[in-house]
Design a protein around this motif. Structure first.
Motif, PDB file in Angstrom:
ATOM      1  N   GLU A  63       0.842  -1.206   0.000  1.00 24.81           N
ATOM      2  CA  GLU A  63       0.000   0.000   0.000  1.00 24.81           C
ATOM      3  C   GLU A  63       0.876   1.255   0.000  1.00 24.81           C
ATOM      4  O   GLU A  63       0.495   2.284  -0.544  1.00 24.81           O
ATOM      5  CB  GLU A  63      -0.934  -0.035   1.220  1.00 24.81           C
ATOM      6  CG  GLU A  63      -0.636   1.024   2.237  1.00 24.81           C
ATOM      7  CD  GLU A  63      -1.563   1.115   3.421  1.00 24.81           C
ATOM      8  OE1 GLU A  63      -2.280   0.172   3.735  1.00 24.81           O
ATOM      9  OE2 GLU A  63      -1.547   2.182   4.042  1.00 24.81           O
ATOM     10  N   ILE A  64       2.044   1.179   0.636  1.00 24.48           N
ATOM     11  CA  ILE A  64       2.884   2.362   0.770  1.00 24.48           C
ATOM     12  C   ILE A  64       3.847   2.504  -0.401  1.00 24.48           C
ATOM     13  O   ILE A  64       3.907   3.549  -1.042  1.00 24.48           O
ATOM     14  CB  ILE A  64       3.663   2.317   2.105  1.00 24.48           C
ATOM     15  CG1 ILE A  64       2.664   2.373   3.273  1.00 24.48           C
ATOM     16  CG2 ILE A  64       4.660   3.458   2.188  1.00 24.48           C
ATOM     17  CD1 ILE A  64       3.291   2.345   4.635  1.00 24.48           C
ATOM     18  N   GLY A  92      -3.339   0.697  10.951  1.00 26.10           N
ATOM     19  CA  GLY A  92      -3.378   2.071  10.446  1.00 26.10           C
ATOM     20  C   GLY A  92      -2.761   2.180   9.067  1.00 26.10           C
ATOM     21  O   GLY A  92      -1.866   1.418   8.713  1.00 26.10           O
ATOM     22  N   ASP A  93      -3.281   3.137   8.286  1.00 25.21           N
ATOM     23  CA  ASP A  93      -2.742   3.368   6.937  1.00 25.21           C
ATOM     24  C   ASP A  93      -1.409   4.093   7.051  1.00 25.21           C
ATOM     25  O   ASP A  93      -1.160   4.813   8.010  1.00 25.21           O
ATOM     26  CB  ASP A  93      -3.704   4.243   6.126  1.00 25.21           C
ATOM     27  CG  ASP A  93      -5.121   3.683   6.119  1.00 25.21           C
ATOM     28  OD1 ASP A  93      -5.261   2.491   5.849  1.00 25.21           O
ATOM     29  OD2 ASP A  93      -6.070   4.450   6.385  1.00 25.21           O
ATOM     30  N   GLY A  94      -0.574   3.937   6.048  1.00 28.90           N
ATOM     31  CA  GLY A  94       0.715   4.626   6.050  1.00 28.90           C
ATOM     32  C   GLY A  94       0.537   6.135   5.973  1.00 28.90           C
ATOM     33  O   GLY A  94      -0.444   6.627   5.423  1.00 28.90           O
ATOM     34  N   GLU A 135       1.905   8.147   4.168  1.00 31.97           N
ATOM     35  CA  GLU A 135       1.968   8.593   2.772  1.00 31.97           C
ATOM     36  C   GLU A 135       0.589   8.800   2.172  1.00 31.97           C
ATOM     37  O   GLU A 135       0.428   9.559   1.213  1.00 31.97           O
ATOM     38  CB  GLU A 135       2.731   7.570   1.916  1.00 31.97           C
ATOM     39  CG  GLU A 135       4.213   7.458   2.236  1.00 31.97           C
ATOM     40  CD  GLU A 135       4.489   6.633   3.493  1.00 31.97           C
ATOM     41  OE1 GLU A 135       3.535   6.173   4.147  1.00 31.97           O
ATOM     42  OE2 GLU A 135       5.671   6.471   3.827  1.00 31.97           O
ATOM     43  N   PHE A 183       4.163   3.003  14.299  1.00 29.35           N
ATOM     44  CA  PHE A 183       4.049   1.545  14.212  1.00 29.35           C
ATOM     45  C   PHE A 183       4.916   0.826  15.255  1.00 29.35           C
ATOM     46  O   PHE A 183       5.644  -0.108  14.947  1.00 29.35           O
ATOM     47  CB  PHE A 183       4.394   1.050  12.792  1.00 29.35           C
ATOM     48  CG  PHE A 183       3.469   1.584  11.738  1.00 29.35           C
ATOM     49  CD1 PHE A 183       2.117   1.229  11.748  1.00 29.35           C
ATOM     50  CD2 PHE A 183       3.924   2.444  10.760  1.00 29.35           C
ATOM     51  CE1 PHE A 183       1.248   1.715  10.779  1.00 29.35           C
ATOM     52  CE2 PHE A 183       3.062   2.949   9.790  1.00 29.35           C
ATOM     53  CZ  PHE A 183       1.728   2.581   9.805  1.00 29.35           C
ATOM     54  N   PRO A 212      -6.450   2.954   0.721  1.00 36.27           N
ATOM     55  CA  PRO A 212      -5.793   1.658   0.830  1.00 36.27           C
ATOM     56  C   PRO A 212      -6.771   0.560   1.244  1.00 36.27           C
ATOM     57  O   PRO A 212      -7.589   0.759   2.134  1.00 36.27           O
ATOM     58  CB  PRO A 212      -4.743   1.879   1.927  1.00 36.27           C
ATOM     59  CG  PRO A 212      -4.522   3.344   1.979  1.00 36.27           C
ATOM     60  CD  PRO A 212      -5.807   3.978   1.573  1.00 36.27           C
TER      61      PRO A 212
END
Ligand code: SF4
Lengths: 154, 336
Positions: free
Chosen positions: A97-98, B126-128, B130, B141, B254
Motif C-alpha cells: 500500500e505504501i 493504520g494506513d501509512g 503517505e 508503528f 488503501p
C-alpha cells in the motif's frame, strides 16, 4: 539485494534446513562459548551477522530474529515494520500500500512459509519489538539466553 | 431467564460472560443483528459538529465508530469524539491506530477512554502516513494490530501494562479488530483473523464489501474453522456517491476493492447517487443472509444522512424499533 532476498524466499525449504542446523549447533555450543566470554564478542558478531543476513535476507538487524517463523523473509522490510502478518492495505496486484513498486513482504513470507517444514510457525504471535536491541546480534542474544536457561528447552 | 431492556446510553450492569457494560456487546451476545456506523470526524473544535453527525446515525446504530485519523488525514481525535459521544449518551467504538502513537501513549489512552465510559475499542494497524494530508510525518508503528489487541486484553484480563506493572482498576473493554477479506493473500485472510481472535479480538468490522462472492468464499472458510463462533463478524458496507467517487476510492483509499461491474452499474444509472444507495441496500440484504455474519458496519463517508434510510430499507433490524435520541424504548425493542 532484492534478487538474493527473493532467492531466499523461493528456496525457503533448504534455507530453513540450513538455518535450523546452524541454530542447533549454536545452541548446543552456547554454554561453552558463553563460559569462554562470548558476550564480549558483541561487535564482531553483529558485523558478521549484518553482512551475512544482510546479503541473504535484507536483514535490518532488529535484534530479535523471526526469519524461521516468517517464511525466511525479513518482515522488517515491510514499510510498517509489521511482524505479525500483512496489513489490510495490500493492493489487488499484491503490491504494498505504501511502496507501490514493492511486492508486499508478507505475500512473499506466506509463499516462503508454504515451502517450509515448520511453515505453520507463521501463525505464532510475535511480541512487540524491544527497540533497544536494534543493531545488536540476534544470534549472540539467542545463545546467551539459552546458556542462561541451562539445559531447559527454549 | 430475565428480560433485559436495551436502552439509550451505554452503561449496563455487568452480565456473566460479558466483558464490558456496553450496548454493542449486549446486542451481539443476545443474538440480534447489530448495526454500527462510522462518524465522519470534523476538522473543527466545535462539539456541535459531533452532536449533529451522531444524531443522524443514532436512530439505527448500536454503536458509532470514532475513527483515528483514518487514511492518515488529520481530524478531531478518536478519544475526543468518544468523550463527546459518551456525554450525549451514545455508544462509541474508539478506533486506535498504531501509526501515530507508541505503546506508552496508547495504553494511557485506553485507560482514559475506559474511564470516560467507552466500552468498545477497535484495534488497527493504520494506513501509512503517505496516504494522508501530511506525508512527511514520522510513522510510529511501535505496536501492530495484533500486539495492540494482546496488550489491551492483558490490561483488561490480567490487570497489567505491557511492562507487567499492575493496573489498579482494569479497563472493561469489548475488543474489536478489522479484517479485509478482499485483499491478497486471500487464502491467508481467515488465518490472520484466527490470529487476531487468539490475540483477543471479540468482534470484527471488515473493510467495505462490494464483492459478495469473495465474502462468501471468506465466510465459508471462517465457518470451516469455527471462527464465526469465536467472534462476532460485522461486514463493512457503504453507499457509493457516483462512479467517479468509486474509481477515486479504489485507487486512493488503501485496501478498498471495487469490482468493475459495480462501477459499470453506477455509470449506467440515471441517478448515480440513488443507484449507489440502492446497491448498498441490496448488498446489506445479501450479506445479512450469509451464515456467520452478525451485523453490518456502515461507512457512508459524507453521506451519513442516507444511513437511516439504508438500514430501514434493508429490513435487517426486523422487529427492533428504530430509536431516536430521547424517545422511550418501545416494547418491541426488548431483548432477552
Ligand atoms: S502492504 Fe504488506 S509490505 Fe506494505 S505495509 Fe502492508 S503488510 Fe507491509
Amino acid at each position: 539485494m532484492r534478487a538474493l532476498r527473493r532467492l531466499a524466499t523461493r528456496h525457503a525449504g533448504p534455507f530453513e534446513r540450513l538455518y535450523l542446523v546452524c541454530d542447533r549447533l549454536a545452541l548446543a555450543l552456547a554454554p561453552l562459548l558463553v563460559k569462554a566470554g562470548l558476550e564480549r564478542l558483541e561487535r564482531p558478531a553483529a558485523v558478521l551477522e549484518s553482512w551475512t543476513k544482510g546479503a541473504l535476507f535484507d536483514c535490518n538487524m532488529c535484534g530479535r530474529c523471526v526469519l524461521a517463523a516468517t517464511g525466511m523473509t525479513c518482515p522488517m522490510n515491510c514499510p510498517k515494520g509489521l511482524r505479525n502478518g500483512p496489513c489490510g492495505g495490500v493492493r489487488a496486484n499484491g503490491n504494498c500500500e505504501i511502496e507501490a513498486a514493492l511486492r508486499c513482504v508478507w505475500l512473499e513470507a506466506w509463499e516462503g512459509a508454504g515451502r517450509m517444514r515448520h511453515g505453520g510457525r507463521i501463525g505464532e504471535l510475535q511480541a512487540p519489538l524491544d527497540h533497544r536491541l536494534k543493531g545488536s546480534s540476534a544470534w549472540l542474544r539467542r545463545m546467551v539466553e539459552r546458556a542462561r536457561l541451562g539445559s531447559a528447552p527454549p | 431467564m430475565s428480560v433485559h431492556r436495551i436502552e439509550f446510553g451505554d452503561s449496563y450492569p455487568p452480565l456473566p460472560g460479558h466483558v464490558s457494560g456496553g450496548r454493542l456487546e449486549r446486542v451481539l451476545r443476545s443474538g440480534r443483528f447489530a448495526v454500527t456506523a462510522e462518524l465522519n470526524p470534523p476538522d473543527s473544535a466545535d462539539p456541535e459538529e459531533i452532536y449533529q453527525r451522531a444524531l443522524v446515525l443514532s436512530e439505527v446504530c448500536d454503536a458509532i465508530n470514532a475513527t483515528d485519523a483514518s487514511g492518515a488525514n488529520c481530524h478531531m481525535s478518536s478519544l475526543g469524539i468518544c468523550a463527546l459521544l459518551k456525554a450525549a449518551g451514545y455508544s462509541a467504538v474508539m478506533q486506535i491506530s498504531c501509526r501515530d502513537r507508541n505503546r506508552i501513549a496508547i495504553q494511557g489512552d485506553v485507560l482514559g477512554a475506559a474511564a470516560l465510559g467507552v466500552h468498545n475499542v477497535l484495534c488497527l494497524t493504520g494506513d501509512g502516513v503517505e496516504a494522508g494530508d501530511q506525508p512527511g510525518a514520522k510513522p510510529v508503528f511501535d505496536l501492530d494490530s495484533i500486539t495492540l489487541l494482546d496488550t489491551i486484553r492483558a490490561m483488561r484480563d490480567e490487570g497489567r501494562f505491557l511492562s507487567g506493572r499492575v493496573i489498579e482498576s482494569p479497563p472493561r473493554l469489548f475488543l474489536g479488530a478489522a479484517a479485509n477479506p478482499f485483499a491478497p493473500p486471500f487464502d491467508w485472510r481467515p488465518r490472520r483473523l484466527a490470529k487476531k481472535i487468539a490475540a483477543g479480538a471479540q468482534f470484527v468490522q471488515t473493510q467495505y464489501c462490494f464483492d459478495v462472492a469473495r465474502l462468501r468464499a471468506f465466510m465459508s472458510e471462517i465457518r470451516d474453522g469455527g471462527l464465526h463462533k469465536a467472534c462476532f463478524i460485522l461486514v463493512g458496507v457503504g453507499p457509493l456517491a457516483s462512479a467517479r467517487a468509486a474509481r477515486w476510492m479504489r485507487s486512493n483509499v488503501p485496501g478498498v476493492h471495487i469490482p468493475d461491474s459495480v462501477i459499470q452499474r453506477l455509470e449506467g444509472a440515471a441517478d448515480q447517487r440513488q443507484e449507489g444507495k440502492r446497491l448498498c441496500v441490496e448488498l446489506i440484504q445479501e450479506i445479512s443472509e450469509i451464515e456467520g455474519v452478525r451485523g453490518v458496519h456502515v461507512m457512508a463517508y459524507r453521506q451519513e444522512e442516507l444511513v437511516n434510510d439504508i438500514i430501514r430499507d434493508s429490513g435487517v433490524l426486523k422487529n427492533r424499533a428504530p430509536r431516536a435520541q430521547g424517545a422511550e424504548p418501545t416494547p418491541g425493542a426488548e431483548i432477552i
